[in-house]
Enzyme design. Structure first.
Site, PDB file in Angstrom:
ATOM      1  N   GLU A 108      -2.856   4.315   3.017  1.00 50.54           N
ATOM      2  CA  GLU A 108      -2.057   5.538   2.952  1.00 50.54           C
ATOM      3  C   GLU A 108      -2.790   6.780   2.426  1.00 50.54           C
ATOM      4  O   GLU A 108      -2.534   7.879   2.904  1.00 50.54           O
ATOM      5  CB  GLU A 108      -0.818   5.299   2.067  1.00 50.54           C
ATOM      6  CG  GLU A 108       0.155   4.287   2.626  1.00 50.54           C
ATOM      7  CD  GLU A 108       1.173   3.866   1.577  1.00 50.54           C
ATOM      8  OE1 GLU A 108       0.805   3.126   0.653  1.00 50.54           O
ATOM      9  OE2 GLU A 108       2.331   4.290   1.684  1.00 50.54           O
ATOM     10  N   ARG A 162       7.982   7.858  -6.003  1.00 52.82           N
ATOM     11  CA  ARG A 162       6.572   8.032  -5.645  1.00 52.82           C
ATOM     12  C   ARG A 162       6.256   9.511  -5.396  1.00 52.82           C
ATOM     13  O   ARG A 162       5.159   9.976  -5.705  1.00 52.82           O
ATOM     14  CB  ARG A 162       6.179   7.176  -4.443  1.00 52.82           C
ATOM     15  CG  ARG A 162       4.687   7.174  -4.159  1.00 52.82           C
ATOM     16  CD  ARG A 162       4.266   6.085  -3.181  1.00 52.82           C
ATOM     17  NE  ARG A 162       4.012   4.819  -3.835  1.00 52.82           N
ATOM     18  CZ  ARG A 162       2.845   4.464  -4.396  1.00 52.82           C
ATOM     19  NH1 ARG A 162       1.816   5.279  -4.346  1.00 52.82           N
ATOM     20  NH2 ARG A 162       2.706   3.311  -4.995  1.00 52.82           N
TER      21      ARG A 162
HETATM   22  N1  MTE Z   1      -2.923   1.392  10.246  1.00 54.95           N
HETATM   23  C1  MTE Z   1      -2.512   1.037  11.479  1.00 54.95           C
HETATM   24  N2  MTE Z   1      -3.419   0.953  12.455  1.00 54.95           N
HETATM   25  N3  MTE Z   1      -1.193   0.791  11.745  1.00 54.95           N
HETATM   26  C2  MTE Z   1      -0.226   0.888  10.772  1.00 54.95           C
HETATM   27  O1  MTE Z   1       0.952   0.655  11.030  1.00 54.95           O
HETATM   28  N4  MTE Z   1       0.255   1.387   8.397  1.00 54.95           N
HETATM   29  C3  MTE Z   1      -0.185   2.108   7.210  1.00 54.95           C
HETATM   30  C4  MTE Z   1      -1.619   1.728   6.839  1.00 54.95           C
HETATM   31  N5  MTE Z   1      -2.469   1.795   7.995  1.00 54.95           N
HETATM   32  C5  MTE Z   1      -0.636   1.271   9.457  1.00 54.95           C
HETATM   33  C6  MTE Z   1      -2.021   1.485   9.240  1.00 54.95           C
HETATM   34  C7  MTE Z   1       0.665   1.878   6.045  1.00 54.95           C
HETATM   35  S1  MTE Z   1       2.099   2.728   5.923  1.00 54.95           S
HETATM   36  C8  MTE Z   1       0.318   0.996   5.047  1.00 54.95           C
HETATM   37  S2  MTE Z   1       1.264   0.811   3.659  1.00 54.95           S
HETATM   38  C9  MTE Z   1      -0.920   0.211   5.121  1.00 54.95           C
HETATM   39  O2  MTE Z   1      -1.608   0.398   6.354  1.00 54.95           O
HETATM   40  C10 MTE Z   1      -0.565  -1.261   4.954  1.00 54.95           C
HETATM   41  O3  MTE Z   1      -1.655  -2.083   5.073  1.00 54.95           O
HETATM   42  P1  MTE Z   1      -2.611  -2.495   3.841  1.00 54.95           P
HETATM   43  O4  MTE Z   1      -1.762  -2.594   2.637  1.00 54.95           O
HETATM   44  O5  MTE Z   1      -3.161  -3.781   4.280  1.00 54.95           O
HETATM   45  O6  MTE Z   1      -3.601  -1.408   3.751  1.00 54.95           O
HETATM   46  C1  QUE Z   2       5.429   1.964  -2.910  1.00 52.80           C
HETATM   47  C2  QUE Z   2       5.955   1.268  -1.892  1.00 52.80           C
HETATM   48  C3  QUE Z   2       7.146   0.541  -2.068  1.00 52.80           C
HETATM   49  C4  QUE Z   2       7.787   0.556  -3.292  1.00 52.80           C
HETATM   50  C5  QUE Z   2       7.233   1.268  -4.319  1.00 52.80           C
HETATM   51  C6  QUE Z   2       6.064   1.962  -4.122  1.00 52.80           C
HETATM   52  C7  QUE Z   2       7.713  -0.221  -1.035  1.00 52.80           C
HETATM   53  C8  QUE Z   2       8.894  -0.957  -1.304  1.00 52.80           C
HETATM   54  C9  QUE Z   2       9.501  -0.893  -2.551  1.00 52.80           C
HETATM   55  C10 QUE Z   2      10.672  -1.627  -2.923  1.00 52.80           C
HETATM   56  C11 QUE Z   2      11.293  -1.362  -4.122  1.00 52.80           C
HETATM   57  C12 QUE Z   2      12.392  -2.074  -4.532  1.00 52.80           C
HETATM   58  C13 QUE Z   2      12.900  -3.090  -3.748  1.00 52.80           C
HETATM   59  C14 QUE Z   2      12.277  -3.357  -2.534  1.00 52.80           C
HETATM   60  C15 QUE Z   2      11.175  -2.626  -2.133  1.00 52.80           C
HETATM   61  O1  QUE Z   2       8.929  -0.132  -3.491  1.00 52.80           O
HETATM   62  O2  QUE Z   2       7.179  -0.234   0.068  1.00 52.80           O
HETATM   63  O3  QUE Z   2      12.762  -4.345  -1.765  1.00 52.80           O
HETATM   64  O4  QUE Z   2      13.987  -3.813  -4.130  1.00 52.80           O
HETATM   65  O5  QUE Z   2       9.398  -1.708  -0.312  1.00 52.80           O
HETATM   66  O6  QUE Z   2       5.491   2.639  -5.128  1.00 52.80           O
HETATM   67  O7  QUE Z   2       5.352   1.282  -0.687  1.00 52.80           O
HETATM   68 MO1  MOS Z   3       3.439   1.791   4.023  1.00 51.06          MO
HETATM   69  S1  MOS Z   3       4.696   3.396   4.039  1.00 51.06           S
HETATM   70  O1  MOS Z   3       3.767   1.518   2.293  1.00 51.06           O
HETATM   71  O2  MOS Z   3       4.400   0.679   4.832  1.00 51.06           O
END
Ligand code: MTE
Ligand code: QUE
Ligand code: MOS
Length: 776
Positions: free
Chosen positions: A728, A310
């Site tokens: 994100e 990524r």
């Molecule tokens: N917002 C809050 N309040 N708390 C969290 O832990 N995690 C972030 C984002 N926003 C988070 C947050 C991350 S890392 C992700 S991937 C997304 O929420 C996941 O939720 P979604 O896929 O439903 O947007």
């Molecule tokens: C973004 C993500 C994830 C990702 C790829 C993305 C992620 C994640 C995995 C992943 C990949 C292979 C596996 C697995 C998880 O890929 O969160 O268990 O076997 O868990 O572009 O956020």
């Molecule tokens: Mo968010 S880092 O994809 O949990």
């Protein structure tokens, strides 16, 4: 009824009144046992012996357990390379080696200290350069992302600049530490309540540790007090510790890490040390770019390969790179195993190019905005380095819109005047952009599911594969269902996520939790609506609502003539209507199912990493931010004077929640690049393991003027109700604070080469300022 509206977060009131239930708010079960973790005090070496005698002699100790008590010794998100408990090889400081059980919660840490680990220390690898010298890595990209001809690009370039971009890790700092409650059920079954973004993975790791088939374990997640990626993989072994003790003692258990323990044991955002060579013309147009990304994976693979990928996918940022080569490697070190963190490598890639652009600006003595504007994806320049076309490109409109609305030009000239006054303070302004790819790059994870149960009083209980961590996914699903049935959001409860309702779920991650599970929820509602539609047409045509005849309704289908609105179902052509509740009851008495289950997969995805082609992402969430900062030349003290954010979220499902996500992510991003500094001792021990030494932003650190705005975009047809994921992407915009610091420092630079590291702590700012002033 409620799509696009600012419905309050479904847990808003209970969060502020303290009645929301997190893991440690669960009432104690009778006979509950508390679990503690014994960790290594060396970063690398052998575990020779575990002396338990003193611990076992403690009157509140019920047992000490080691890897010998585990049916499966290892776990791992992608590769099973990480010990659940150390068997022999210790790979980082504070790695879990044993667990203890106590009947008195207040004695747990005391008992943990009584377990003695006999170890033989070896020299640890603590930095990327040490790992590189050993060529020790967990993952290397099989092929660089490349486009055009970089050799020719460099030949055509008037200027070539080489440099590096170095950024640190980041502690997740969720409010609720890693936690689990395990309850033995009958016949070897185990119920686990976890604070986990990935209940299915937690279920599997627990089952493997216990040596039972998966169907004997149920994992339930009510909510998390924040996850931010830190509970995507690493919640699983914590739940396994609780479950092992529960199974050994046949008693319910509770494991709640203290903040200090959590910060020491769990992995963080990946630090990166990236090198680059960029060729450009006199205006700053990038003609050739070679970037090599180097990540610190820590001790095990965890999600590092996907994170590195990524990062590579986001090294282009918002900029078209005609000739480029982006390569990457993730090194193995003896740090805790780094893991997912909001942005998932994207920020580390994206910030590299934003940093390079500031470098070019300093080198050419031009304003960085001009250089950015010159290089963005625009017109027919929309092919990414990995062969995906950027469709529905909003970047030019976002750049131009924010440039104007934030008064960039005028403020830049004021900053120049201010800086010439030599007040001891320097100001800088900078724009950063993001074009965040939405989809898991691991294709199989792009699936969601939902179970919708319609009750006889026209209320709904819904369960999906998504987990709530504060981001508002439950509220968005509430809205989707409310809209589908024409009922009020309060009449829908999104229930706990549980592996017995939704199976083989993907982690709630990659910002796509609401996308894929929301789409599944909509489809589940439509299945029910289809049947109700068929029934209502029969009723409107004169069939008695509880007819004695057998109504053969199996599938049903939606009909634009039948609308569900304001708790009523109407036939537009005839003007007839019926209360939804009455229709539902009629369905029940006619033995028509009022439940819907649906599985959704994101269509059209498929990227081949050996050939670097195909569609990696469903669409992109894009945005820009301009930050203005002031730096004190004597102390390195930083103030963020103003930040303006302009994002494309398609048609937001809930603009209020999304605004919360945008501001929160931005502030978390600026914390990463300013004050959040992880410091380790030579032994590999983390020194900054508590809020007293690890500095996250507080309210004073946030931008004094802070504006968030969304651009209108009705064209994102490939996602539920034309919305876009938000979780994100705005994290990457926080980096505009860092590029603005870099811009400020350039006013005092006698050097053509800038080297500011991230985080730009006061110390780092002063050091770099000194170097730049000396023209080195
Ligand atoms: N917002 C809050 N309040 N708390 C969290 O832990 N995690 C972030 C984002 N926003 C988070 C947050 C991350 S890392 C992700 S991937 C997304 O929420 C996941 O939720 P979604 O896929 O439903 O947007
Ligand atoms: C973004 C993500 C994830 C990702 C790829 C993305 C992620 C994640 C995995 C992943 C990949 C292979 C596996 C697995 C998880 O890929 O969160 O268990 O076997 O868990 O572009 O956020
Ligand atoms: Mo968010 S880092 O994809 O949990």
């Amino acid at each position: 009824m409620s799509i696009g509206k600012n419905i309050a977060h479904d847990s808003g009131a209970s969060h502020v009144t303290g009645s929301s239930i997190f893991i440690d708010d669960r009432v104690d079960s009778i006979n509950e046992v508390f679990v503690g973790i014994v960790t290594s005090k060396i970063a690398k070496g052998k575990l020779l012996n575990i002396k338990m005698k003193r611990a076992l002699a403690h009157k509140n100790c019920l047992g000490v357990y080691t890897s010998k008590d585990l049916a499966a010794k290892k776990w791992g998100a992608i590769f099973h390379d990480q010990p659940i408990l150390v068997e022999e090889d210790i790979s980082y400081f504070d790695e879990a080696c044993a667990i203890i059980a106590s009947d008195d919660r207040s004695k747990v840490l005391e008992i943990v200290k009584l377990v003695e680990l006999e170890t033989k220390e070896e020299k640890p690898t603590l930095t990327i350069s040490e790992a590189r010298a050993l060529d020790d890595y967990v993952y290397k990209a099989p092929k660089p992302f490349s486009q055009g001809d970089i050799k020719k690009g460099f030949e055509d370039s008037e200027h070539i600049l080489e440099g590096e971009f170095i950024c640190g890790g980041q502690e997740h700092f969720y409010m609720e530490s890693q936690a689990a409650v395990a309850i033995p059920v009958e016949n070897g079954q185990m119920q686990v309540h976890a604070s986990s973004q990935h209940p299915s993975e937690t279920q599997r790791v627990v089952a493997e540790a216990l040596g039972v088939p998966f169907h004997k374990v149920v994992c339930v997640v009510k909510r998390m007090g924040g996850g931010f990626g830190g509970k995507e993989s690493q919640a699983a072994p914590i739940a396994a510790y609780a479950a092992i003790v529960a199974s050994k003692l046949n008693r319910p258990t509770r494991l709640i890490l203290t903040k200090d323990e959590d910060m020491k044991i769990t992995g963080k955002r990946h630090p990166f040390e990236n090198t680059y060579k960029v060729g450009f013309d006199k205006d700053g147009r990038i003609l050739s770019l070679k970037v090599h990304l180097q990540a610190d994976a820590g001790a095990y693979t965890d999600l590092s390969s996907s994170i590195l990928e990524r990062a590579m996918f986001h090294t282009d940022g918002a900029y078209y790179l005609e000739n480029c080569e982006i390569s990457g490697i993730s090194y193995r070190t003896n740090n805790s195993s780094n893991t997912a963190y909001r942005g998932f490598g994207g920020p580390q890639g994206n910030m590299t190019i934003e940093s390079i652009i500031e470098d070019i600006a300093n080198y050419l003595n031009k304003d960085a905005y001009e250089i950015r504007r010159l290089n963005i994806y625009e017109g027919d320049k929309t092919l990414t380095p990995y062969g995906q076309e950027l469709e529905n490109n909003m970047l030019p409109a976002l750049f131009d819109g924010l440039y104007k609305s934030c008064d960039y030009q005028k403020r830049l000239s004021e900053i120049e005047k201010f800086n010439n006054l030599k007040t001891g303070k320097i100001r800088g302004i900078s724009m950063s952009a993001t074009k965040f790819g939405i989809a898991f790059t691991a294709r199989f994870l792009n699936q969601g599911s939902a179970l919708v149960n319609l009750q006889l009083d026209a209320t709904v209980q819904a369960s999906t594969g998504a987990t709530e961590m504060g981001q508002g996914v439950n509220t968005k699903i509430q809205q989707i269902i409310s809209h589908a049935f024409g009922i009020e959001p309060k009449d829908i409860i999104v229930m706990s996520t549980s592996t017995e309702k939704n199976h083989n779920t993907s982690p709630t991650a990659a910002s796509s939790g609401s996308d894929i599970n929301g789409a599944a929820a909509l489809d589940a509602c439509n299945k029910i609506k289809g049947r109700l539609t068929e029934l209502v047409k029969l009723i409107f045509s004169g069939v008695e609502s509880d007819a004695i005849i057998e109504l053969e309704i199996k599938k049903g289908s939606l009909d634009p003539d039948i609308v569900f609105e304001n708790n009523k179902v109407k036939q537009l052509s005839s003007g007839k209507e019926i209360d939804l509740k009455e229709l539902i009851n009629s369905a029940y008495f006619n033995r028509i199912s009022l439940g819907g289950y649906s599985h959704y997969k994101t269509p059209g995805l498929g990227f081949c990493k050996d050939r670097i082609e195909g569609k990696a992402f469903n669409y992109y969430t894009q945005g820009v931010a301009v930050s203005e900062v002031q730096v004190c030349e004597y102390t390195g003290d930083l103030k963020v004077l103003r930040s303006d954010i302009y994002m494309d979220l398609g048609r937001p499902l809930n603009p209020g929640i999304d605004k919360g996500q945008v501001t929160g992510a931005f502030v978390q991003g600026m914390g990463w690049v300013t004050t959040e500094n992880l410091v380790y001792a030579d032994s590999g021990e983390l020194k900054t393991y508590s809020p007293t030494t690890y500095k996250i932003p507080n309210i004073q650190d946030t931008p004094r003027v802070f504006n968030v705005d969304f651009i209108t975009n009705n064209d994102n047809e490939c996602n539920v109700h034309r919305s876009k994921a938000v979780g994100e992407p705005p994290f990457l915009l926080g980096t505009s604070v860092w590029t603005a610091i870099k811009h400020a420092l350039s006013y005092r630079a006698d050097s053509k080469q800038m080297n500011l590291k991230s985080p730009a702590t006061g110390e780092e700012i002063l050091t770099e300022l000194q170097r730049l002033k000396n023209g080195k």
